[in-house]
Design a protein around this motif. Structure first.
Motif, PDB file in Angstrom:
ATOM      1  N   GLY A  17      -3.800  -8.063  -1.708  1.00  0.00           N
ATOM      2  CA  GLY A  17      -5.200  -8.731  -1.841  1.00  0.00           C
ATOM      3  C   GLY A  17      -4.818  -9.912  -2.807  1.00  0.00           C
ATOM      4  O   GLY A  17      -3.815 -10.296  -3.472  1.00  0.00           O
ATOM      5  N   THR A  18      -5.964 -10.705  -3.024  1.00  0.00           N
ATOM      6  CA  THR A  18      -5.980 -11.874  -3.821  1.00  0.00           C
ATOM      7  C   THR A  18      -6.162 -11.359  -5.289  1.00  0.00           C
ATOM      8  O   THR A  18      -6.777 -10.453  -5.697  1.00  0.00           O
ATOM      9  CB  THR A  18      -7.079 -12.631  -3.564  1.00  0.00           C
ATOM     10  N   PRO A  19      -4.925 -11.631  -6.072  1.00  0.00           N
ATOM     11  CA  PRO A  19      -4.943 -11.018  -7.466  1.00  0.00           C
ATOM     12  C   PRO A  19      -6.261 -11.526  -8.302  1.00  0.00           C
ATOM     13  O   PRO A  19      -6.722 -12.767  -8.111  1.00  0.00           O
ATOM     14  CB  PRO A  19      -3.781 -11.927  -8.058  1.00  0.00           C
ATOM     15  N   VAL A  20      -6.513 -10.669  -9.260  1.00  0.00           N
ATOM     16  CA  VAL A  20      -7.472 -11.024 -10.044  1.00  0.00           C
ATOM     17  C   VAL A  20      -7.007 -11.826 -11.357  1.00  0.00           C
ATOM     18  O   VAL A  20      -6.187 -11.392 -11.967  1.00  0.00           O
ATOM     19  CB  VAL A  20      -8.285  -9.725 -10.610  1.00  0.00           C
ATOM     20  N   PRO A  21      -7.687 -13.116 -11.412  1.00  0.00           N
ATOM     21  CA  PRO A  21      -7.175 -13.897 -12.714  1.00  0.00           C
ATOM     22  C   PRO A  21      -7.730 -13.625 -14.028  1.00  0.00           C
ATOM     23  O   PRO A  21      -8.255 -14.504 -14.449  1.00  0.00           O
ATOM     24  CB  PRO A  21      -7.508 -15.506 -12.149  1.00  0.00           C
ATOM     25  N   LEU A  22      -7.497 -12.691 -14.399  1.00  0.00           N
ATOM     26  CA  LEU A  22      -8.198 -12.107 -15.639  1.00  0.00           C
ATOM     27  C   LEU A  22      -7.103 -11.407 -16.388  1.00  0.00           C
ATOM     28  O   LEU A  22      -6.821 -10.270 -15.895  1.00  0.00           O
ATOM     29  CB  LEU A  22      -9.425 -11.551 -15.636  1.00  0.00           C
ATOM     30  N   GLU A  23      -7.377 -11.392 -17.696  1.00  0.00           N
ATOM     31  CA  GLU A  23      -6.380 -10.472 -18.667  1.00  0.00           C
ATOM     32  C   GLU A  23      -6.767  -9.159 -18.463  1.00  0.00           C
ATOM     33  O   GLU A  23      -7.849  -8.728 -18.563  1.00  0.00           O
ATOM     34  CB  GLU A  23      -6.231 -11.078 -20.044  1.00  0.00           C
ATOM     35  N   GLY A  24      -5.951  -8.483 -18.379  1.00  0.00           N
ATOM     36  CA  GLY A  24      -6.036  -6.930 -18.215  1.00  0.00           C
ATOM     37  C   GLY A  24      -6.319  -6.306 -16.942  1.00  0.00           C
ATOM     38  O   GLY A  24      -6.379  -4.997 -16.740  1.00  0.00           O
ATOM     39  N   PHE A  25      -6.321  -7.105 -15.833  1.00  0.00           N
ATOM     40  CA  PHE A  25      -6.745  -6.703 -14.491  1.00  0.00           C
ATOM     41  C   PHE A  25      -5.413  -7.201 -13.470  1.00  0.00           C
ATOM     42  O   PHE A  25      -5.648  -7.484 -12.457  1.00  0.00           O
ATOM     43  CB  PHE A  25      -7.955  -7.356 -14.047  1.00  0.00           C
ATOM     44  N   GLU A  26      -4.483  -7.403 -14.177  1.00  0.00           N
ATOM     45  CA  GLU A  26      -3.072  -7.907 -13.388  1.00  0.00           C
ATOM     46  C   GLU A  26      -2.813  -7.075 -12.120  1.00  0.00           C
ATOM     47  O   GLU A  26      -2.084  -7.633 -11.255  1.00  0.00           O
ATOM     48  CB  GLU A  26      -2.117  -8.149 -14.395  1.00  0.00           C
ATOM     49  N   LYS A  27      -3.121  -5.931 -12.484  1.00  0.00           N
ATOM     50  CA  LYS A  27      -2.751  -4.916 -11.393  1.00  0.00           C
ATOM     51  C   LYS A  27      -3.675  -4.693 -10.230  1.00  0.00           C
ATOM     52  O   LYS A  27      -3.701  -3.671  -9.399  1.00  0.00           O
ATOM     53  CB  LYS A  27      -2.188  -3.346 -12.023  1.00  0.00           C
ATOM     54  N   LYS A  28      -4.707  -5.433 -10.503  1.00  0.00           N
ATOM     55  CA  LYS A  28      -5.875  -5.214  -9.330  1.00  0.00           C
ATOM     56  C   LYS A  28      -6.254  -6.508  -8.581  1.00  0.00           C
ATOM     57  O   LYS A  28      -5.602  -7.514  -8.910  1.00  0.00           O
ATOM     58  CB  LYS A  28      -7.196  -4.942 -10.138  1.00  0.00           C
ATOM     59  N   VAL A  29      -6.674  -6.388  -7.370  1.00  0.00           N
ATOM     60  CA  VAL A  29      -6.926  -7.269  -6.473  1.00  0.00           C
ATOM     61  C   VAL A  29      -8.475  -7.281  -6.129  1.00  0.00           C
ATOM     62  O   VAL A  29      -9.139  -6.341  -6.581  1.00  0.00           O
ATOM     63  CB  VAL A  29      -6.204  -7.234  -5.177  1.00  0.00           C
ATOM     64  N   PHE A  30      -9.048  -8.447  -5.613  1.00  0.00           N
ATOM     65  CA  PHE A  30     -10.440  -8.389  -5.276  1.00  0.00           C
ATOM     66  C   PHE A  30     -10.625  -7.623  -3.843  1.00  0.00           C
ATOM     67  O   PHE A  30      -9.866  -7.628  -2.991  1.00  0.00           O
ATOM     68  CB  PHE A  30     -10.841  -9.825  -5.138  1.00  0.00           C
ATOM     69  N   TYR A  31     -11.617  -7.011  -4.031  1.00  0.00           N
ATOM     70  CA  TYR A  31     -12.475  -6.108  -3.049  1.00  0.00           C
ATOM     71  C   TYR A  31     -12.507  -7.184  -1.805  1.00  0.00           C
ATOM     72  O   TYR A  31     -13.153  -8.013  -1.974  1.00  0.00           O
ATOM     73  CB  TYR A  31     -13.692  -5.312  -3.314  1.00  0.00           C
ATOM     74  N   VAL A  32     -12.434  -6.519  -0.627  1.00  0.00           N
ATOM     75  CA  VAL A  32     -12.599  -7.323   0.817  1.00  0.00           C
ATOM     76  C   VAL A  32     -13.622  -8.032   0.948  1.00  0.00           C
ATOM     77  O   VAL A  32     -13.967  -8.870   1.513  1.00  0.00           O
ATOM     78  CB  VAL A  32     -11.937  -6.505   1.835  1.00  0.00           C
ATOM     79  N   TRP A  33     -14.996  -7.443   0.391  1.00  0.00           N
ATOM     80  CA  TRP A  33     -16.277  -7.995   0.833  1.00  0.00           C
ATOM     81  C   TRP A  33     -16.549  -9.055  -0.135  1.00  0.00           C
ATOM     82  O   TRP A  33     -17.392  -9.782   0.347  1.00  0.00           O
ATOM     83  CB  TRP A  33     -17.440  -6.747   0.466  1.00  0.00           C
ATOM     84  N   PHE A  34     -15.984  -9.165  -1.205  1.00  0.00           N
ATOM     85  CA  PHE A  34     -16.187 -10.501  -2.141  1.00  0.00           C
ATOM     86  C   PHE A  34     -14.855 -11.502  -1.524  1.00  0.00           C
ATOM     87  O   PHE A  34     -15.443 -12.715  -1.411  1.00  0.00           O
ATOM     88  CB  PHE A  34     -15.715  -9.847  -3.438  1.00  0.00           C
ATOM     89  N   ASP A  35     -13.993 -11.265  -1.082  1.00  0.00           N
ATOM     90  CA  ASP A  35     -12.898 -12.069  -0.623  1.00  0.00           C
ATOM     91  C   ASP A  35     -12.944 -12.410   0.713  1.00  0.00           C
ATOM     92  O   ASP A  35     -12.715 -13.740   0.992  1.00  0.00           O
ATOM     93  CB  ASP A  35     -11.389 -11.251  -0.745  1.00  0.00           C
ATOM     94  N   ALA A  36     -13.221 -11.621   1.778  1.00  0.00           N
ATOM     95  CA  ALA A  36     -13.264 -12.161   3.193  1.00  0.00           C
ATOM     96  C   ALA A  36     -14.050 -13.199   3.586  1.00  0.00           C
ATOM     97  O   ALA A  36     -13.861 -14.277   4.180  1.00  0.00           O
ATOM     98  CB  ALA A  36     -13.554 -10.962   4.066  1.00  0.00           C
ATOM     99  N   PRO A  37     -15.394 -13.476   3.122  1.00  0.00           N
ATOM    100  CA  PRO A  37     -16.175 -14.623   3.616  1.00  0.00           C
ATOM    101  C   PRO A  37     -15.710 -15.929   3.005  1.00  0.00           C
ATOM    102  O   PRO A  37     -15.931 -16.981   3.530  1.00  0.00           O
ATOM    103  CB  PRO A  37     -17.704 -14.323   2.865  1.00  0.00           C
ATOM    104  N   ILE A  38     -14.954 -15.842   1.853  1.00  0.00           N
ATOM    105  CA  ILE A  38     -14.590 -17.104   1.474  1.00  0.00           C
ATOM    106  C   ILE A  38     -13.306 -17.571   2.215  1.00  0.00           C
ATOM    107  O   ILE A  38     -12.824 -18.826   2.292  1.00  0.00           O
ATOM    108  CB  ILE A  38     -13.672 -16.828   0.009  1.00  0.00           C
ATOM    109  N   GLY A  39     -12.691 -16.527   3.177  1.00  0.00           N
ATOM    110  CA  GLY A  39     -11.917 -17.094   4.207  1.00  0.00           C
ATOM    111  C   GLY A  39     -12.274 -18.125   4.950  1.00  0.00           C
ATOM    112  O   GLY A  39     -11.570 -19.239   5.532  1.00  0.00           O
TER     113      GLY A  39
END
Length: 898
Positions: free
Chosen positions: A275-297
């Motif tokens: 997924g798209t990496p979360v650009p925030l300290e402490g969340f390096e191992k997480k990605v954005f949930y598809v419902w937030f990410d997909a429409p930006i496609g």
């Protein structure tokens, strides 16, 4: 109909100067003074093959609308692609034993190939796994974070100890807490459509290993939808309520229901790698949930084409109209959540102006299912040999705009053979063949008369409707307008009989030339308005006219083919669908387990069973032999069952083929008999004309008609009617040569269907009836006993009788209907029971009994509505009781009559 002949001539002879041009996508940017239309089709998950319901739900509907916009000269940018990040991709990659990237590459190519075959003409078809996607997604998130619209929460989340990871929502299945559907996903229930949290599922299971996960805590980022509700919903409701709004009814309803329930913070991160990496300290191992990410496609795919100019479309709300085409399950994301992200980022984003959502298209009487082999998927449609434009036509004809619809093979055959073959294809082939056969392929001189002007004005009015319907995204109605134009053309040819005039003197031949020239230009005009729906057929017609350039839409049919223009070689556009082949498709796509797969499954089952059986002690080899013989017997028994299943299946197919052969033979004999009848009537008419010419007086033979007894209720007071005693004049027969021209390959240029075969409201037997008493159904607890004193109603009398819980139903009461309310249609208080309800100018010729297989009622009902004034009408024509008074709905307006 009075027309201004000079004005018609002036409009007909306007020269065409503007054409649709294929543009370089990089050059398509908003322009001042033009309508700038930005169109998106919901991005399908990349982990599957799209079926017909997926295709009509977004990409095909959006393509047709984009083609219409180009035909109208609008600046149009159409974005599509595959949604490639998220749990669904990880799940499928694990199942197929490949990496997520390999899976995305494979299925992106599959989707792209299917859409290209269907003629879906994206400005650009992209994907979400790009650097541009990461850049824009992270930028939007950081702006939301900076503006105070994000929070962090430690949440309960399901963890699979066997897989050793937190389970994203789509990795979990279980029983829905709302509706008890037993196969709900961890993010949304397909049973009730509600969004849910995975931890709320009952009997939750890991999707991969089927073990029961446990609840653990994980920290995630939430988007504060509650803080964004007021500003976002004010913007959305304003767009929805504008006079020119194209929001579909279900899009309005779903969006308003979300607003009424109140928005709550919603998680936008997941414990995944893909997924798209979360650009925030402490969340390096997480990605954005598809419902937030997909429409930006949509935005990132546009940037892949236009570079930095992508903002001219996506950050330009005052000059761009944004249309989202989605299925109803995607409304919440496009009408609520993504707009909240855009508004919260406060970066002048173009927010949806028109949300066009469809209901579901089902397959026959069930749902599409790849695993069960039920329904037609995009790759399978290609292998049927049926051209893509035929699929496009039927899917649009059945587009589920206001309610769920179903693909039906029987209806598919009926619509293709009647509407495409006998109506559209028949007219175009006749018009162009007359030019080729009578005038050497050269368009003759045309001197328009009032008869020609009347037809051209009729087509003009129908094309104005076509434009209104397309602009309002009522694509199904637009298709019917196209068919109405060709129907008008057929009636024009039939009434003017140019084949007879060609046998006359010079004046008659000149008149025939005008008729044929006008018909050829109507055929070319059909190619223009047909372009959004059937682009390949449109191109074929233009090639046969030897004028391949596609002019911009003109509501008035123009003189495209000038006198002296030489056309190409006409040929039939469509072939009749083979019933035997259709029967094979029915069996093939009807679902059921493949026998080969069943054998594999059975073998696997036997192996599992053998593994589960504990070993026994050998006794001089006897038990060993016994076990071997028992195992062999089990295998033989299973094989015998499979053979029996195969024989049963093949016998069923044989019986179907046998029945189809007999039916085809009968149809052929009936067609020959119908043709002999027409020939006899033609000879009779010629004899009448000869007798008239010889001065022999003609005495009309009275034709008596006995009105069939209505089957609604014994109190339906029956009245008898007499038909006009003067027989209707028969159309002059075409010469043998003209008849032969109609028998093109596959029947593509077959003669127009007899008038009585046309499906319209004239075939319904509606009458005034009186309800004396309403009794409770013996087996229906939900119905109540009511006494109704002499209530007048309108009853449909010629439906096929059907048993409902053991009681035979012989008729249906006509009602105005909305999802929330039903009202019985009313008639004048002095109406007499038994009085027929007619719809001038349609000929009232009710079938003795409607054939359910021909779906006459279903087809007619689509256009049977209550007008804004409250009157029942069919295609704009009012329904009249006894040809005098109107039937009305008490309070409902603008709804269907059912």
């Amino acid at each position: 109909m009075g027309v201004d002949l000079n004005e018609i001539k002036k409009n007909f002879n306007v020269n065409t100067s503007a054409y649709v041009e294929k543009k370089d996508p990089k050059s398509i940017l908003p322009q001042p003074g033009k309508r700038n239309i930005l169109i998106t089709a919901a991005l399908p998950y990349v982990n599957n093959v799209p079926h017909l319901g997926n295709i009509i739900g977004c990409v095909l509907s959006a393509d047709v609308f984009a083609r219409y916009c180009n035909l109208r000269g609008h600046q149009t940018f159409y974005v599509g692609g595959t949604d490639e990040y998220g749990t669904a991709t990880e799940t499928k990659a694990l199942q197929e034993g490949c990496t997520p990237r390999e899976l995305c590459d494979k299925y992106h190519a599959i989707h792209k190939g299917i859409y290209e075959w269907f003629g879906i003409d994206f400005t650009h078809f992209g994907r979400t796994t790009t650097d541009h996607q990461t850049e824009i997604c992270q930028d939007m998130f950081l702006k939301l974070h900076k503006n105070g619209f994000t929070t962090t929460q430690t949440v309960d989340q399901l963890f699979c100890n066997q897989c050793d990871k937190f389970l994203a929502d789509r990795f979990v299945t279980g029983t829905c807490p709302n509706c008890a559907y037993d196969d709900a996903r961890g993010d949304q229930c397909d049973g009730c459509g509600k969004l849910i949290n995975a931890v709320e599922l009952k009997d939750a299971k890991c999707h991969m290993c089927k073990s029961t996960p446990e609840v653990k805590q994980s920290t995630h980022i939430f988007l504060s939808l509650d803080k964004l509700q007021e500003s976002t919903m004010d913007l959305i409701m304003k767009q929805m309520d504008l006079p020119g709004s194209k929001w579909s009814a279900n899009a309005k309803g779903i969006t308003k229901s979300w607003e009424n329930q109140g928005l709550e913070p919603r998680c936008i991160t997941r414990d995944l790698k893909w997924g798209t990496p979360v650009p925030l300290e402490g969340f390096e191992k997480k990605v954005f949930y598809v419902w937030f990410d997909a429409p930006i496609g949509y935005l990132s795919i546009t940037k892949c084409v236009l570079g930095d100019d992508w903002t001219k479309w996506w950050k330009n709300p005052s000059n761009v109209e944004l249309y989202n085409f989605v299925g109803k399950d995607n409304v919440a994301f496009h009408g609520v959540m993504f707009p909240c992200s855009q508004v919260g980022a406060n970066d002048n984003y173009t927010v949806v102006n028109h949300l066009c959502a469809t209901e579901y298209l089902n397959y026959e009487d069930t749902k599409f299912s790849k695993s069960r082999g039920t329904g037609i998927f995009g790759d399978a449609a290609q292998r049927t040999g049926i051209p893509a434009d035929i699929w496009r036509f039927y899917l649009l004809y059945m587009r589920p705009e206001s309610q769920d619809t179903a693909f039906s093979w029987d209806d598919f055959v009926l619509k293709v053979n009647s509407e495409l073959l006998n109506n559209l294809g028949n007219f175009i082939n006749r018009a162009l063949s007359f030019v080729a056969n009578f005038f050497g392929g050269v368009i003759p001189n045309m001197d328009l008369t009032e008869a020609d002007a009347t037809i051209l004005e009729e087509i003009h009015q129908e094309c104005l409707q076509w434009d209104t319907q397309f602009d309002g995204v009522r694509l199904k109605d637009a298709v019917k307008s196209i068919l109405n134009v060709s129907r008008i053309g057929n009636q024009y040819m039939q009434s003017q009989t140019p084949w007879v005039l060609m046998k006359g003197d010079d004046a008659a031949k000149k008149r025939a030339g005008t008729i044929i020239g006008v018909a050829a230009n109507i055929a070319y005009h059909l190619a223009v308005i047909l372009y959004p729906v059937m682009p390949s057929v449109s191109e074929t017609i233009r090639q046969q006219c030897d004028l391949s350039k596609l002019p911009l839409f003109s509501p008035f049919p123009r003189n495209y083919l000038k006198p002296g223009h030489k056309i190409g070689k006409p040929s039939p556009l469509f072939q009749k669908l083979d019933p035997i082949q259709i029967a094979e498709f029915k069996a093939k796509f009807g679902g059921g387990q493949n026998p080969q797969n069943a054998a594999v499954a059975a073998a696997a089952g036997n192996q599992k069973q053998q593994k589960k059986t504990p070993p026994t002690k050998e006794k001089k080899g006897g038990d060993k032999k016994k076990m071997a013989s028992t195992a062999a017997f089990a295998e033989l028994e299973q094989g015998a069952k499979l053979i029996s299943q195969l024989l049963t299946t093949n016998l069923k197919k044989f019986e179907q083929a046998k029945a189809l052969f007999a039916r085809n033979k009968l149809q052929k004999l009936e067609e020959e008999n119908r043709q002999l009848t027409l020939d006899a009537k033609s000879l009779q008419q010629q004899l009448v004309e000869l007798e008239k010419a010889a001065g022999i007086k003609q005495i009309p033979k009275p034709v008596a008609s006995c009105t069939p007894t209505p089957t609604s209720t014994p109190a339906s007071g029956i009245i008898n009617q007499q038909k006009n005693a003067t027989p209707a004049p028969q159309p002059t027969a075409e010469p043998k040569k003209a008849k032969e021209q109609k028998k093109g390959k596959g029947g593509g240029a077959a003669a127009a269907a007899p008038v009585d075969d046309a499906i319209d409201i004239g075939r319904l037997d509606m009458r005034v009836g009186r309800i004396i008493k309403c009794e409770k159904h013996p087996d229906a607890d939900a119905l109540y006993v009511e006494q109704i004193d002499n209530r007048l109603v309108v009853v449909l009398c010629n439906l096929k009788p059907a048993k409902m819980r053991g009681v035979e139903s012989r008729a249906m009461v006509m009602c105005a209907s909305t999802p929330d309310k039903v009202e019985i249609m009313e008639v004048a208080a002095d109406s007499k029971p038994g009085t027929p309800v007619v719809c001038p100018p349609l000929t009232h010729r009710p079938d003795e009994q409607l054939n359910p297989k021909k779906k006459i009622w279903e087809t007619v009902a689509e256009d049977l509505k209550v007008s804004a004034e409250g009157f029942a009408e069919w295609k704009g024509h009012p329904l009249l009781v006894g040809n005098a008074t109107k039937m009305t709905a008490p309070t409902l307006r603008g709804c269907h009559v059912k």
